[in-house]
Design a protein around this motif. Sequence first.
Motif, mmCIF file in Angstrom:
data_model
loop_
_atom_site.group_PDB
_atom_site.id
_atom_site.type_symbol
_atom_site.label_atom_id
_atom_site.label_comp_id
_atom_site.label_asym_id
_atom_site.label_seq_id
_atom_site.Cartn_x
_atom_site.Cartn_y
_atom_site.Cartn_z
ATOM 1 N N ALA A 208 24.787 31.637 50.791
ATOM 2 C CA ALA A 208 26.083 31.334 51.410
ATOM 3 C C ALA A 208 26.963 30.503 50.476
ATOM 4 N N GLU A 209 26.370 29.504 49.830
ATOM 5 C CA GLU A 209 27.151 28.642 48.945
ATOM 6 C C GLU A 209 27.655 29.406 47.713
ATOM 7 N N ALA A 210 26.759 30.151 47.089
ATOM 8 C CA ALA A 210 27.131 30.860 45.854
ATOM 9 C C ALA A 210 28.187 31.929 46.124
ATOM 10 N N THR A 211 28.016 32.700 47.195
ATOM 11 C CA THR A 211 28.971 33.774 47.472
ATOM 12 C C THR A 211 30.312 33.219 47.931
ATOM 13 N N ALA A 212 30.293 32.126 48.679
ATOM 14 C CA ALA A 212 31.560 31.527 49.111
ATOM 15 C C ALA A 212 32.366 31.048 47.908
ATOM 16 N N ARG A 213 31.694 30.394 46.931
ATOM 17 C CA ARG A 213 32.389 29.920 45.733
ATOM 18 C C ARG A 213 32.957 31.095 44.941
ATOM 19 N N SER A 214 32.177 32.172 44.822
ATOM 20 C CA SER A 214 32.658 33.336 44.078
ATOM 21 C C SER A 214 33.867 33.967 44.757
ATOM 22 N N LEU A 215 33.791 34.126 46.066
ATOM 23 C CA LEU A 215 34.883 34.786 46.790
ATOM 24 C C LEU A 215 36.156 33.945 46.793
ATOM 25 N N GLU A 216 36.015 32.621 46.687
ATOM 26 C CA GLU A 216 37.192 31.752 46.630
ATOM 27 C C GLU A 216 38.116 32.129 45.476
ATOM 28 N N THR A 217 37.530 32.528 44.367
ATOM 29 C CA THR A 217 38.337 32.869 43.189
ATOM 30 C C THR A 217 38.518 34.372 43.024
ATOM 31 N N SER A 218 37.485 35.159 43.320
ATOM 32 C CA SER A 218 37.559 36.590 43.019
ATOM 33 C C SER A 218 38.495 37.348 43.950
ATOM 34 N N LEU A 219 38.517 37.029 45.229
ATOM 35 C CA LEU A 219 39.376 37.763 46.156
ATOM 36 C C LEU A 219 40.865 37.552 45.856
ATOM 37 N N PRO A 220 41.339 36.300 45.718
ATOM 38 C CA PRO A 220 42.772 36.132 45.418
ATOM 39 C C PRO A 220 43.176 36.734 44.076
ATOM 40 N N GLN A 221 42.253 36.757 43.110
ATOM 41 C CA GLN A 221 42.605 37.240 41.777
ATOM 42 C C GLN A 221 42.345 38.730 41.592
ATOM 43 N N GLY A 222 41.805 39.376 42.598
ATOM 44 C CA GLY A 222 41.584 40.819 42.517
ATOM 45 C C GLY A 222 40.429 41.229 41.632
ATOM 46 N N VAL A 223 39.425 40.356 41.474
ATOM 47 C CA VAL A 223 38.244 40.703 40.667
ATOM 48 C C VAL A 223 37.236 41.355 41.609
ATOM 49 N N ARG A 224 37.383 42.655 41.784
ATOM 50 C CA ARG A 224 36.582 43.348 42.800
ATOM 51 C C ARG A 224 35.091 43.345 42.483
ATOM 52 N N ALA A 225 34.753 43.357 41.209
ATOM 53 C CA ALA A 225 33.335 43.380 40.863
ATOM 54 C C ALA A 225 32.628 42.133 41.386
ATOM 55 N N LEU A 226 33.248 40.976 41.229
ATOM 56 C CA LEU A 226 32.625 39.740 41.702
ATOM 57 C C LEU A 226 32.606 39.675 43.221
ATOM 58 N N SER A 227 33.671 40.150 43.868
ATOM 59 C CA SER A 227 33.684 40.170 45.337
ATOM 60 C C SER A 227 32.612 41.109 45.861
ATOM 61 N N ALA A 228 32.471 42.259 45.202
ATOM 62 C CA ALA A 228 31.438 43.214 45.622
ATOM 63 C C ALA A 228 30.049 42.627 45.446
ATOM 64 N N ALA A 229 29.824 41.950 44.330
ATOM 65 C CA ALA A 229 28.512 41.340 44.094
ATOM 66 C C ALA A 229 28.195 40.311 45.164
ATOM 67 N N ALA A 230 29.196 39.540 45.582
ATOM 68 C CA ALA A 230 28.977 38.534 46.625
ATOM 69 C C ALA A 230 28.595 39.192 47.947
ATOM 70 N N HIS A 231 29.290 40.276 48.315
ATOM 71 C CA HIS A 231 28.966 40.961 49.571
ATOM 72 C C HIS A 231 27.612 41.653 49.486
ATOM 73 N N TRP A 232 27.254 42.124 48.321
ATOM 74 C CA TRP A 232 25.925 42.724 48.147
ATOM 75 C C TRP A 232 24.840 41.678 48.402
ATOM 76 N N SER A 233 24.995 40.487 47.818
ATOM 77 C CA SER A 233 24.000 39.428 48.028
ATOM 78 C C SER A 233 23.906 39.056 49.502
ATOM 79 N N ARG A 234 25.049 38.977 50.170
ATOM 80 C CA ARG A 234 25.019 38.663 51.606
ATOM 81 C C ARG A 234 24.315 39.765 52.392
ATOM 82 N N GLY A 235 24.620 41.012 52.049
ATOM 83 C CA GLY A 235 23.974 42.119 52.743
ATOM 84 C C GLY A 235 22.472 42.134 52.516
ATOM 85 N N MET A 236 22.035 41.885 51.271
ATOM 86 C CA MET A 236 20.598 41.811 50.983
ATOM 87 C C MET A 236 19.930 40.726 51.812
ATOM 88 N N ALA A 237 20.544 39.534 51.838
ATOM 89 C CA ALA A 237 19.942 38.411 52.568
ATOM 90 C C ALA A 237 19.770 38.756 54.046
#
Length: 923
Positions: free
Chosen positions: A662-691
């Motif tokens: 939760a902590e790692a993906t929240a930090r990643s999404l804070e920056t990746s979503l506003p900046q349009g870095v889809r790869a990092l946003s996708a990686a965060a959602h993948w980790s959440r889905g795996m968990a």
Amino acid sequence: MTRLPHGRPSDGAPADAAGELCGRGEETALLDELLAQARDGTGGALVLWGEPGVGKSALLRYVHDRAADFVRLSHSATRPEADLAHAGLHGLLRPVTDRIESPTTARAAALRAALGEGGGPVDRLAVGAAVLSLLCELAERQPVLVVVDDGQWLDEATGLCLGIVARRARAHPVVVVLADHSDPATRPWQGLAAVRVDALTDESARRLLATAAPLADEATVRKMIRETGGNPLALHELAALGGDFDETEYHRQGRSPRVGPRLRRAFRAAIEALSPPARLLTVLAAAEEHGDRLTVQRAGRASGAGDAAWDEVADAGLLRVVGDRVLFRHPVVSRAVYEGCGGAARRQAHRVLAATMPDGAEERAWHLAAMAPDRDENVARLLERTADRSRIRGGTETAARSLWRAAELSPAPIDASRRLAGAARAFWDAGCAATAERLLDDAERLAPGPHIARRSGGLRGVIEFTRGRPEVAHHYLTTDMNHVSDPGAVLELGTLALRVAWSAGRGDLQDGALELLRELDVDGPTVSPGTPAWWRGDGPADATPAAMCAADEADVRARATIPPLLPPAPLGLAWGIDGPMGDVLRRRIPHLRRRDDPPRLAVALAQAAMLDNVAGRWAEAESSAVEGLRLARDMGADHIASHCRTSLGWLAAARGDERTVAEATARSLETSLPQGVRALSAAAHWSRGMASLFHERPEEALDSLMRLTEPGHGAEHPTFALLAALDTTEAAVRLGRHDLADERVRALEAWARRTGAPWARLAGYVTRALVGGAGAEDAFRAALDVPGARSHPLLHARAQLLYGEWLRRGRRRIDARVQIGGAIEVFDRLGAEPLHRRARREQDLTGPPGGRGSPGTGATHRLTAQEERVARLAAERLTNREIAVQLRISHRTVGHHLGNVFAKLGINTRTELNCVDACPEPP
């Protein structure tokens, strides 16, 4: 002489609100003991000595405040009064002059003569005896405390007087505490008890900074402690000069940060106490930043500073010689001496040092620059040549400072801008990101033009890449490819442009960067026919799997000498070239460490961490991700930091650490979503889905994983959709979403046919088996037999577990135990805790009916393993349908098992199932 350990703190040591007495427990304990003895009728004396700013004055304030029941006499000596006989005595005794007897007595006459109130000669011994007699008389009513600060400036007469008093006051409740810069063995108070006050330990310095600079981050705190050497006054003043560590100023000077006015005055006073030759020698050592003993020695002799001057500065504690180096106690002392000596003295020191060096010496250019009164193109050229030689030897930060100073001396704005751009690149390569960006901004303001991209190697696009602004970075990177002349730098800019386009999920931008790369002409492989397929994810339709895989692997190994050409780790994994990519990175990382190249090292570590994750090297992956995250934070590289958090989030999901996920993906999404870095946003959602999936919450898992293919969503990314296809399929099957499962199966099978990647072939077979049908067992067996599949141990073990569950549901318990046992062994070795627990439960369900029971479990020993599992979930208030999802059976079967449970236990309602829930879980 008493010598205390190095600033060791003591429990319960008092400290004021500013934290000035952090780590002074033993010193304050000695002072408290002196006061306690005086209250019992016994006097004593103590000399506190040490370098300026170390905390002697704070200790004097401490003892003064603790002696509220004493007659307190205090004085702070000053340099202007150092030559006035008995000036210190006058300041010390002024509060009690009314207690001096009538001038008819010999004692009174001696005191009044010393204080300038009477005529006649002054007998120093008589004055000392008179002062001692006066203090003893005062002590008859209440103890007396005498405190003297800056004893090095006391006039000689007062010093001798206080020495007499301190040595003879023990029979009376009189306490004398003095502070001095120098060793008391060479002062008038020789023979008195003395304590050297040393710098603070790192632990105590951190406690002090927690109060003085509460907002400073860990990297800043480390730098402040290192540069001040634990000097408390330096720590306070550095914290006050802007609140945090001024990295840019530090890198411009190439020495410790500027010091505050109090510390500067203190060291200036210490230097002024020296003889002129010794004073010059100290300034020479401060100006010669490399501390070369022979250079300082030659310059000193040329200026008349011989052996006597060396002895004098050594006795003063300012300098020490270690081998061929001349050292100050710590960097801030050098800075304080350099700043405190005055401009004229600094220029003289640099002039003397330059005169002792040959014309071609690199250091000579620096000394000429330091004494230059105005802009000077000749000196600027010398510094630029010095920078070129430094870069060849790998001294990037030295080169950067040389170019920066050359820019300051450049008369023409275009030359200054060009040199600033070069300095920015050198600072960037040295890992000084904030300084590099500031200099690049200055260069662009001073004289904008293509020369900035040429000299900085296209640094603006590189900075935007590390910040994670893909479209802005792509614009700068592709534009600057036309301005940069070095083919290797152009190649790096082009591949970075590919990376940011891939990160943004922008195929059009990728095609534009690929077209520019095709036009390059550099030594070695650049863009092979297979490379566009890597980046677009659409390899040639007529290529056979084996041919594509072999060509790609050969391409990767051929490119080992040009690491920028390697694709991002997720893309390399998707294409099945993660093995050779990992080999390249493992060879590359030690080389980058030796080169001290933090930006490229951080990127390589982030890449290696993900590849090590899927290869089952989890300890190495975690170590790489943590190191890369630290480097990225220090550089302010948010994009690289998010890549490292991505690997840590994936690893935490596999280990079952949902808090870290939760902590790692929240930090990643804070920056990746506003900046349009889809790869990092996708990686965060993948980790959440795996968990969620591994903790058997398929609905929650599918909600996260669906974002990877949702049109227009900030996490939509084709590469991560493929990598997460097995997880998506498993969650969809458990929820009855067969339409979605079929779609992911088709995508995986098509990708497996196209690339031949072992992971894709394995996942394709497993997903085909999960959707069911007559060929399910053949698909499972084919998955486990894929060549190279065991190089992805977590994926292979999951295939074994899913196959074992399928066999167990078909009542083939012996076969199931074989597959599940193999999965358990891998999960246990890796530390995949949630999957390990699930596999253990499945293994238990493959045992004989009633095999889990024991006489100690009461009535529950009559339940079958599946009945007990159903009963436990029902006791947790799950509905029949929720239990069915967890156990992958129909809700009608759940009802059948519950009916058997009620009959065997003799109960009628679910609330009575607590007896089952209270039983221990099977091992």
